[in-house]
Design a protein around this motif. Structure first.
Motif, PDB file in Angstrom:
ATOM      1  N   ILE A   1       0.831  -1.203   0.000  1.00 45.22           N
ATOM      2  CA  ILE A   1       0.000   0.000   0.000  1.00 45.22           C
ATOM      3  C   ILE A   1       0.868   1.257   0.000  1.00 45.22           C
ATOM      4  CG2 ILE A   1      -1.696   1.302   1.336  1.00 45.22           C
ATOM      5  CD1 ILE A   1      -2.785  -1.154  -0.160  1.00 45.22           C
ATOM      6  N   ASP A   2       2.006   1.210   0.675  1.00 43.60           N
ATOM      7  CA  ASP A   2       2.919   2.345   0.664  1.00 43.60           C
ATOM      8  C   ASP A   2       3.399   2.624  -0.762  1.00 43.60           C
ATOM      9  OD1 ASP A   2       4.721   4.234   2.377  1.00 43.60           O
ATOM     10  OD2 ASP A   2       6.121   3.200   1.059  1.00 43.60           O
TER      11      ASP A   2
ATOM     12  N   TYR B   1       1.824   1.703  -3.501  1.00 46.88           N
ATOM     13  CA  TYR B   1       0.640   2.128  -4.278  1.00 46.88           C
ATOM     14  C   TYR B   1       0.347   3.610  -4.061  1.00 46.88           C
ATOM     15  CZ  TYR B   1      -4.353   2.839  -5.132  1.00 46.88           C
ATOM     16  OH  TYR B   1      -5.565   3.345  -5.533  1.00 46.88           O
ATOM     17  N   VAL B   2       0.391   4.046  -2.820  1.00 44.19           N
ATOM     18  CA  VAL B   2       0.127   5.454  -2.494  1.00 44.19           C
ATOM     19  C   VAL B   2       1.198   6.348  -3.111  1.00 44.19           C
ATOM     20  CG1 VAL B   2       0.050   7.108  -0.596  1.00 44.19           C
ATOM     21  CG2 VAL B   2      -1.190   4.959  -0.405  1.00 44.19           C
ATOM     22  N   THR B   3       2.442   5.897  -3.097  1.00 46.11           N
ATOM     23  CA  THR B   3       3.532   6.680  -3.684  1.00 46.11           C
ATOM     24  C   THR B   3       3.305   6.884  -5.170  1.00 46.11           C
ATOM     25  OG1 THR B   3       5.064   5.791  -2.036  1.00 46.11           O
ATOM     26  CG2 THR B   3       6.024   6.790  -4.003  1.00 46.11           C
TER      27      THR B   3
ATOM     28  N   LYS C   1       0.360   6.685  -6.789  1.00 42.36           N
ATOM     29  CA  LYS C   1      -0.885   7.405  -7.076  1.00 42.36           C
ATOM     30  C   LYS C   1      -0.815   8.878  -6.692  1.00 42.36           C
ATOM     31  CE  LYS C   1      -5.892   7.102  -6.368  1.00 42.36           C
ATOM     32  NZ  LYS C   1      -6.988   6.331  -5.731  1.00 42.36           N
ATOM     33  N   HIS C   2      -0.180   9.168  -5.553  1.00 50.32           N
ATOM     34  CA  HIS C   2      -0.191  10.528  -5.037  1.00 50.32           C
ATOM     35  C   HIS C   2       1.177  11.214  -5.072  1.00 50.32           C
ATOM     36  CE1 HIS C   2      -4.314   9.954  -3.604  1.00 50.32           C
ATOM     37  NE2 HIS C   2      -3.922   8.796  -3.098  1.00 50.32           N
TER      38      HIS C   2
ATOM     39  N   ASN D   1       4.742   9.064  -0.116  1.00 50.00           N
ATOM     40  CA  ASN D   1       4.528   7.822   0.617  1.00 50.00           C
ATOM     41  C   ASN D   1       3.651   8.078   1.836  1.00 50.00           C
ATOM     42  OD1 ASN D   1       6.194   8.989   2.561  1.00 50.00           O
ATOM     43  ND2 ASN D   1       7.995   7.811   1.943  1.00 50.00           N
ATOM     44  N   LEU D   2       3.386   7.016   2.587  1.00 53.93           N
ATOM     45  CA  LEU D   2       2.479   7.135   3.729  1.00 53.93           C
ATOM     46  C   LEU D   2       2.981   8.147   4.754  1.00 53.93           C
ATOM     47  CD1 LEU D   2       1.517   3.381   4.324  1.00 53.93           C
ATOM     48  CD2 LEU D   2       0.095   5.178   3.327  1.00 53.93           C
TER      49      LEU D   2
ATOM     50  N   MET E   1       2.363  11.602   3.429  1.00 55.37           N
ATOM     51  CA  MET E   1       0.944  11.957   3.383  1.00 55.37           C
ATOM     52  C   MET E   1       0.378  12.246   4.766  1.00 55.37           C
ATOM     53  SD  MET E   1      -0.875   9.561   0.522  1.00 55.37           S
ATOM     54  CE  MET E   1      -2.411  10.433   0.851  1.00 55.37           C
TER      55      MET E   1
ATOM     56  N   MET F   1      -7.530  -0.150  -3.190  1.00 56.99           N
ATOM     57  CA  MET F   1      -6.654  -0.795  -2.207  1.00 56.99           C
ATOM     58  C   MET F   1      -7.119  -2.211  -1.915  1.00 56.99           C
ATOM     59  SD  MET F   1      -5.688   2.049   0.658  1.00 56.99           S
ATOM     60  CE  MET F   1      -4.775   3.543   0.271  1.00 56.99           C
TER      61      MET F   1
ATOM     62  N   GLY G   1       3.786   1.552  -8.002  1.00 59.67           N
ATOM     63  CA  GLY G   1       3.019   1.209  -6.818  1.00 59.67           C
ATOM     64  C   GLY G   1       2.672  -0.253  -6.702  1.00 59.67           C
TER      65      GLY G   1
END
Length: 526
Positions: free
Chosen positions: A257-258, A260-262, A264-265, A268-269, A272, A347, A485
């Motif tokens: 997920i870390d 994936y978030v990196t 997409k956005h 990283n977590l 964010m 997710m 991601g």
């Protein structure tokens, strides 16, 4: 005169019987005391000035203070090179704070033999006090040249004897952490957190910061529990058959997920959900050990970022814990599901696909290699078998009967050698090397399958497949996966799944493209 910093000085005054009624001068006055009548036998003063009695030394030089711990370190340095290569007799040894002076001669012989063996990687059965004595040497800087070597020796001692002596978990975890702090070693603390529950506070926060900042793939289950409001240890699924799977896959899901978030956005977590600034925490060094504080001081200040106090990040980690448990329950056939899990559909889908592929891979490993029949190869094998059968079969008319063969042999043996006609020997068959598969000569059906396979590939999968042909293919795929991601293993599994659906075989074997499929890669374009 200030008495600050002076050492107290004690003087014993002896009054002889011949001196009586002698006035003591005032403490804060240099004036001469009024004369008093005294005996004619009184000893006369040799000076007209009054001498003031002082209770403090005038000298400012202090004598060095020698501590028990300091003496231990000095003795340890003297004995650092001592070794015993001849096997000594084990002698039991029990001491609360073991030092060299607490051992008898026989115990010393065993200790130095055992230490010599330990330094060579052989960990014989011994008493706990011997182990602690060696640990004291290491934390006081004796027995290693580089701090990394001292750290390695401490970890090896812990690993070798922790099953036998549970008390080592109580002490060595904290001492090894202290060792890493004073020597500024960048080492993972996850093992210490997992084994030393009482130390999990600051150390867990430090390990979370290290992993979420630069190494999410090194996250451990024990450290992540500090980030979750859901106490999975009380789950019936976890207490039963799900413990091993949960501890294995939950850290991997968080890392996934870390990534994936990196992608997409662009953050990283940790970026964010930024935590509060670090706070300085005083950590007292090597508690309950024989440790000389003159080496590294009494304590160190450690900057600690309270990542676990970040409410939004904590909420996400909690939901991912519960989501992963639900997916594992489903895959393991466990009845019942956790309720009220709110996670983005993307997710949830990503986690589902990842766990399904991991379980599929695990089942394949347990079942052994999958046998896939190549229909084309099977047909070629059948054709070759027919050819061999034809060559080995001789018609009845070509078989010479035994009687005729005997007659021919007899006639030939009776004839002169000069009358016999020599038949030329059959030429040995010449085997032409088989050329590599030419894509232009590939059957139309195969081209269609590859075209279908190519069309099914996503741009990322196509790029990864072409990259895998290069020398640094695996490293490049890891970079592509991180930027997109996902994980390299998941990306390769997706490609192989499409290959199975369209080509009927696995395209990537381990970390390389299967050799028989390399010529066909010309059909894959970026």
């Amino acid at each position: 005169m200030s008495n600050e910093g002076k050492q107290p000085h004690f003087t014993e005054l002896v009054w002889e019987s011949v001196e009586q009624n002698v006035a003591i001068p005032p403490r804060n006055s240099a004036e001469e005391a009024p004369p008093q009548k005294s005996s004619t036998n009184r000893i006369k003063s040799t000076s007209d000035d009054t001498v003031q009695l002082k209770l403090w030394d005038i000298e400012t030089t202090q004598e060095p203070v020698t501590t028990t711990e300091g003496q231990f370190v000095l003795r340890a340095k003297e004995l650092v090179q001592r070794s015993e290569t001849v096997a000594a007799l084990f002698v039991p040894f029990k001491s609360y704070w073991p030092t060299y002076g607490h051992m008898t001669g026989a115990q010393s012989n065993w200790y130095f033999y055992w230490r010599t063996e330990v330094r060579q990687g052989r960990f014989h059965k011994t008493d706990l006090s011997y182990i602690f004595l060696h640990v004291y040497e290491l934390i006081n800087g004796v027995g290693w040249e580089e701090p990394t070597d001292g750290y390695r020796q401490l970890c090896q001692l812990w690993e070798a004897y922790r099953d036998k002596y549970k008390r080592l978990d109580q002490y060595l975890g904290g001492w090894i952490a202290d060792f890493s702090f004073v020597h500024k070693l960048d080492v993972p603390l996850s093992v210490i957190v997992a084994r030393s529950r009482g130390l999990a506070g600051d150390l867990a926060e430090l390990e979370l910061m290290r992993c979420l900042s630069s190494a999410p793939e090194q996250l451990s289950f024990a450290v992540l529990t500090a980030m979750s409001d859901y106490d999975i240890s009380k789950s019936k699924f976890y207490m039963g058959e799900g413990k091993e799977a949960a501890e294995l896959y939950i850290p991997q899901v968080i890392a996934l997920i870390d990534a994936y978030v990196t992608r997409k956005h662009g953050s990283n977590l940790l970026e964010m959900f930024p935590p509060a600034p670090p706070v300085l925490r005083e950590r007292f060094l090597f508690r309950s050990a024989v440790y000389d504080i003159s080496l590294y001081g009494y304590s160190v200040l450690v900057p600690v970022v309270r990542i676990s106090k970040s409410v939004p990040l904590r909420s996400l980690i909690t939901r991912l814990f519960r989501l992963t448990e639900n997916k594992l329950r489903e895959l393991l056939g466990y009845r019942g599901r956790l309720k009220g899990i709110n996670v983005d559909d993307d997710m949830s889908s990503l986690v589902t696909r990842f766990l399904q592929r991991e379980f599929h891979k695990l089942k394949q490993e347990e079942a052994g290699p999958v046998v896939v029949i190549d229909q084309g190869k099977l047909e070629r094998l059948q054709t070759d078998s027919e050819i061999v059968r034809t060559l080995l079969t001789v018609n009845d008319k070509d078989i010479i009967s035994e009687t005729d063969e005997s007659a021919v042999s007899s006639t030939a043996s009776d004839a002169p050698i000069t009358d016999l006609e020599e038949e030329p020997h059959d030429k040995e068959p010449v085997f032409e090397p088989v050329a590599e598969t030419d894509p232009a000569s590939t059957p139309a059906g195969a081209v269609t399958e590859w075209e279908q396979f190519t069309a099914a590939l996503s741009p990322l999968q196509r790029e990864a497949l072409l990259t895998l042909k290069s020398d640094n293919g695996l490293m490049t795929i890891q970079q592509l996966a991180a930027e997109s991601g996902t994980m390299p293993e998941l990306l390769i599994d997706e490609i192989n799944e499409l290959a199975m659906d369209n080509l009927g075989d696995l395209l990537i074997d381990g970390e390389e493209i299967a050799e028989e499929f390399v010529p066909m890669l010309v059909y894959i374009k970026r």
